[in-house]
Design a protein around this motif. Structure first.
Motif, PDB file in Angstrom:
ATOM      1  N   ASP A  54       2.044  14.406 -13.471  1.00  0.00           N
ATOM      2  CA  ASP A  54       0.687  14.610 -12.939  1.00  0.00           C
ATOM      3  C   ASP A  54       0.415  13.551 -11.875  1.00  0.00           C
ATOM      4  O   ASP A  54       0.134  12.394 -12.192  1.00  0.00           O
ATOM      5  CB  ASP A  54      -0.336  14.514 -14.075  1.00  0.00           C
ATOM      6  CG  ASP A  54      -1.760  14.827 -13.625  1.00  0.00           C
ATOM      7  OD1 ASP A  54      -2.064  14.717 -12.426  1.00  0.00           O
ATOM      8  OD2 ASP A  54      -2.583  15.195 -14.487  1.00  0.00           O
ATOM      9  N   PHE A  55       0.498  13.952 -10.607  1.00  0.00           N
ATOM     10  CA  PHE A  55       0.336  12.990  -9.512  1.00  0.00           C
ATOM     11  C   PHE A  55      -1.053  12.367  -9.512  1.00  0.00           C
ATOM     12  O   PHE A  55      -1.197  11.144  -9.391  1.00  0.00           O
ATOM     13  CB  PHE A  55       0.584  13.672  -8.167  1.00  0.00           C
ATOM     14  CG  PHE A  55       0.222  12.810  -6.987  1.00  0.00           C
ATOM     15  CD1 PHE A  55       1.081  11.820  -6.545  1.00  0.00           C
ATOM     16  CD2 PHE A  55      -0.997  12.977  -6.323  1.00  0.00           C
ATOM     17  CE1 PHE A  55       0.747  11.000  -5.464  1.00  0.00           C
ATOM     18  CE2 PHE A  55      -1.340  12.173  -5.253  1.00  0.00           C
ATOM     19  CZ  PHE A  55      -0.467  11.180  -4.811  1.00  0.00           C
ATOM     20  N   ASP A  56      -2.101  13.176  -9.616  1.00  0.00           N
ATOM     21  CA  ASP A  56      -3.471  12.666  -9.528  1.00  0.00           C
ATOM     22  C   ASP A  56      -3.751  11.627 -10.608  1.00  0.00           C
ATOM     23  O   ASP A  56      -4.401  10.610 -10.353  1.00  0.00           O
ATOM     24  CB  ASP A  56      -4.480  13.807  -9.632  1.00  0.00           C
ATOM     25  CG  ASP A  56      -4.468  14.709  -8.403  1.00  0.00           C
ATOM     26  OD1 ASP A  56      -4.144  14.207  -7.303  1.00  0.00           O
ATOM     27  OD2 ASP A  56      -4.761  15.906  -8.531  1.00  0.00           O
ATOM     28  N   SER A  57      -3.248  11.875 -11.798  1.00  0.00           N
ATOM     29  CA  SER A  57      -3.444  10.923 -12.890  1.00  0.00           C
ATOM     30  C   SER A  57      -2.677   9.628 -12.633  1.00  0.00           C
ATOM     31  O   SER A  57      -3.217   8.530 -12.778  1.00  0.00           O
ATOM     32  CB  SER A  57      -2.995  11.549 -14.211  1.00  0.00           C
ATOM     33  OG  SER A  57      -3.092  10.611 -15.266  1.00  0.00           O
ATOM     34  N   ALA A  58      -1.416   9.749 -12.235  1.00  0.00           N
ATOM     35  CA  ALA A  58      -0.587   8.562 -11.984  1.00  0.00           C
ATOM     36  C   ALA A  58      -1.113   7.742 -10.818  1.00  0.00           C
ATOM     37  O   ALA A  58      -1.010   6.512 -10.808  1.00  0.00           O
ATOM     38  CB  ALA A  58       0.850   8.984 -11.719  1.00  0.00           C
ATOM     39  N   ALA A  59      -1.703   8.412  -9.830  1.00  0.00           N
ATOM     40  CA  ALA A  59      -2.188   7.723  -8.627  1.00  0.00           C
ATOM     41  C   ALA A  59      -3.384   6.831  -8.900  1.00  0.00           C
ATOM     42  O   ALA A  59      -3.732   5.988  -8.066  1.00  0.00           O
ATOM     43  CB  ALA A  59      -2.546   8.747  -7.546  1.00  0.00           C
ATOM     44  N   GLN A  60      -4.004   6.978 -10.069  1.00  0.00           N
ATOM     45  CA  GLN A  60      -5.141   6.126 -10.407  1.00  0.00           C
ATOM     46  C   GLN A  60      -4.723   4.673 -10.598  1.00  0.00           C
ATOM     47  O   GLN A  60      -5.547   3.767 -10.462  1.00  0.00           O
ATOM     48  CB  GLN A  60      -5.817   6.642 -11.689  1.00  0.00           C
ATOM     49  CG  GLN A  60      -6.408   8.036 -11.567  1.00  0.00           C
ATOM     50  CD  GLN A  60      -7.448   8.146 -10.457  1.00  0.00           C
ATOM     51  OE1 GLN A  60      -8.366   7.328 -10.372  1.00  0.00           O
ATOM     52  NE2 GLN A  60      -7.288   9.149  -9.611  1.00  0.00           N
ATOM     53  N   ALA A  61      -3.450   4.450 -10.914  1.00  0.00           N
ATOM     54  CA  ALA A  61      -3.008   3.081 -11.201  1.00  0.00           C
ATOM     55  C   ALA A  61      -1.650   2.773 -10.586  1.00  0.00           C
ATOM     56  O   ALA A  61      -0.921   1.924 -11.080  1.00  0.00           O
ATOM     57  CB  ALA A  61      -2.956   2.859 -12.702  1.00  0.00           C
ATOM     58  N   SER A  62      -1.316   3.459  -9.505  1.00  0.00           N
ATOM     59  CA  SER A  62      -0.007   3.226  -8.895  1.00  0.00           C
ATOM     60  C   SER A  62      -0.104   3.390  -7.387  1.00  0.00           C
ATOM     61  O   SER A  62      -1.032   4.033  -6.873  1.00  0.00           O
ATOM     62  CB  SER A  62       1.020   4.211  -9.458  1.00  0.00           C
ATOM     63  OG  SER A  62       2.308   3.947  -8.944  1.00  0.00           O
ATOM     64  N   ILE A  63       0.847   2.821  -6.674  1.00  0.00           N
ATOM     65  CA  ILE A  63       0.915   2.964  -5.223  1.00  0.00           C
ATOM     66  C   ILE A  63       1.259   4.413  -4.903  1.00  0.00           C
ATOM     67  O   ILE A  63       2.331   4.899  -5.264  1.00  0.00           O
ATOM     68  CB  ILE A  63       1.978   2.011  -4.646  1.00  0.00           C
ATOM     69  CG1 ILE A  63       1.597   0.554  -4.936  1.00  0.00           C
ATOM     70  CG2 ILE A  63       2.139   2.227  -3.142  1.00  0.00           C
ATOM     71  CD1 ILE A  63       2.682  -0.446  -4.582  1.00  0.00           C
ATOM     72  N   GLU A  64       0.371   5.105  -4.237  1.00  0.00           N
ATOM     73  CA  GLU A  64       0.547   6.545  -4.002  1.00  0.00           C
ATOM     74  C   GLU A  64       1.867   6.903  -3.317  1.00  0.00           C
ATOM     75  O   GLU A  64       2.553   7.838  -3.740  1.00  0.00           O
ATOM     76  CB  GLU A  64      -0.628   7.104  -3.198  1.00  0.00           C
ATOM     77  CG  GLU A  64      -1.849   7.386  -4.031  1.00  0.00           C
ATOM     78  CD  GLU A  64      -2.862   8.246  -3.287  1.00  0.00           C
ATOM     79  OE1 GLU A  64      -2.505   8.849  -2.258  1.00  0.00           O
ATOM     80  OE2 GLU A  64      -4.014   8.313  -3.735  1.00  0.00           O
ATOM     81  N   PRO A  65       2.258   6.211  -2.229  1.00  0.00           N
ATOM     82  CA  PRO A  65       3.514   6.591  -1.565  1.00  0.00           C
ATOM     83  C   PRO A  65       4.770   6.359  -2.387  1.00  0.00           C
ATOM     84  O   PRO A  65       5.870   6.662  -1.933  1.00  0.00           O
ATOM     85  CB  PRO A  65       3.506   5.706  -0.300  1.00  0.00           C
ATOM     86  CG  PRO A  65       2.078   5.412  -0.049  1.00  0.00           C
ATOM     87  CD  PRO A  65       1.483   5.253  -1.419  1.00  0.00           C
ATOM     88  N   ASN A  66       4.614   5.813  -3.593  1.00  0.00           N
ATOM     89  CA  ASN A  66       5.750   5.665  -4.506  1.00  0.00           C
ATOM     90  C   ASN A  66       5.824   6.803  -5.515  1.00  0.00           C
ATOM     91  O   ASN A  66       6.680   6.786  -6.401  1.00  0.00           O
ATOM     92  CB  ASN A  66       5.663   4.336  -5.272  1.00  0.00           C
ATOM     93  CG  ASN A  66       6.136   3.159  -4.439  1.00  0.00           C
ATOM     94  OD1 ASN A  66       6.482   3.314  -3.276  1.00  0.00           O
ATOM     95  ND2 ASN A  66       6.126   1.982  -5.028  1.00  0.00           N
TER      96      ASN A  66
END
Length: 372
Positions: A54-66
């Motif tokens: 789940d990209f949207d969930s992971a992007a809450q606490a991670s560098i998006e381009p990673n």
């Protein structure tokens, strides 16, 4: 990635990029440009980092381009599989020595850092698609909950920005060493910043590994990160790596601690590239022949140390190549969830085609002076 509320610039840029790509792709101009640039005879090396469900969930606490979702990764690889033959990095490097062959378009897939989600999410997908791949591992991360410097910094900076913790940024200005002036400038910049990614990027570009570790310790002493936010960054275990090796996955080195090598002394560079190689070989009982420069950072000294350590190849994150050692500066196309989408947030095959043909390379050209 933290962004200012209502910021539409990324959307506008994506719309312009995808519109340009669509026009070039529909007219076949992208292929002509690629042929002129010699891209049609060059192998394609794709680079990724974390693979999530789940990209949207992971992007809450991670560098998006990673980040890239399993679904988007699958669609990207399916597109490239139409024109390229996916091979191992060993085969691709061998083709470089043999010279390019017309009509034989090769591609290789790589993952940097060695996150456990590569095993959980990427490995099953690529196994089912019969696509070989290489994972470049930071040896200190194996089997630990230890955070890589860029992830750790990003979490701290994000938390400081979101909670308006000015005292956390003061920790940067208090660094008492040769980087004192840089640290004071960073403190002022971060105080006015609302973008955690840009702020993290500035720190990584400015400090060496020792300075970054000192800064992280100072920031952590003032700001406690919830433990559950760290779990997603867990590294691959020796058992995970051994299983993938047994299935034909290639393991390469990404240094001991993800040091940005161009910022380090010659002794530190040598230790990072040699010790990681030796550790991985002893841990996995396999030869480690391939290397990836953390953050794409290299210079003449770094290349020399990588060569001395006995690596067969090394991959970068830009198009700069050392003409004397092209096999140690192999360019890669770094892709992520939103790297190839149109203005409607849908995957654009036209953008992917233009990326493969090197059309956007001048616009994203690396500004580092690798050979100064």
């Amino acid at each position: 990635m933290t962004r200012k509320p209502g910021n539409t610039r990324p959307r506008i840029r994506r719309a312009a990029k995808s519109g340009c790509a669509a026009a070039l792709h529909l007219t076949g101009v992208d292929q002509l440009i690629g042929k002129t640039l010699g891209m049609n005879n060059m192998p394609l090396v794709l680079g990724y980092h974390r693979v999530v469900t789940d990209f949207d969930s992971a992007a809450q606490a991670s560098i998006e381009p990673n980040l890239i979702s399993v679904e988007t990764l699958k669609h990207q690889l399916e597109y490239f599989a139409q024109d390229y033959t996916f091979v191992s990095l060993d085969e691709l490097v061998a083709s470089l020595y043999q010279g390019s062959r017309e009509g034989n378009k090769l591609a290789a897939v790589t993952f940097d850092d060695g996150y456990a989600d590569v095993y959980h999410n990427a490995y099953p997908l690529l196994r089912d698609m019969n696509i070989p791949f290489t994972v470049f591992v930071v040896s200190n991360l194996i089997g630990t909950d230890q955070l890589l410097p860029h992830d750790h910094l990003y979490l701290l900076v994000s938390e400081a920005i979101n909670t308006s913790r000015v005292d956390v940024f003061r920790a940067i200005g208090e660094l008492q060493d040769a980087t004192c002036q840089i640290a004071k400038e960073l403190e002022n910049e971060l105080y006015a910043s609302s973008d955690a990614f840009d702020a993290t990027r500035r720190i990584l570009d400015s400090l060496n590994l020792e300075g970054i570790k000192t800064l992280i310790n100072r920031m952590e002493s003032r700001l406690c990160l919830p433990e559950d936010r760290k779990q997603a960054f867990r590294g691959l275990s020796p058992d995970m790596l051994s299983e993938m090796l047994g299935a034909g996955v290639t393991v390469g080195s990404h240094t001991v601690s993800h040091a940005v090598l161009a910022n380090e002394t010659a002794d530190n560079v040598r230790a990072e590239v040699v010790r990681s190689k030796h550790y991985l070989q002893n841990c996995l009982n396999t030869e480690i022949k391939h290397f990836a420069y953390p953050d794409g950072s290299f210079n003449a000294l770094v290349i020399a140390e990588v060569a001395r350590a006995g690596y067969t190849s090394a991959v970068t994150t830009c198009t700069h190549q050392d003409r004397a050692r092209p096999e140690l500066t192999i360019p890669r196309h770094l892709l992520w969830e939103k790297s190839s989408i149109n203005g409607f947030n849908n995957l654009s095959t036209a953008v992917l085609s233009c990326q493969a043909n090197g059309i956007f390379d001048p616009a994203t050209k690396c500004s580092r002076m690798h050979f100064a």
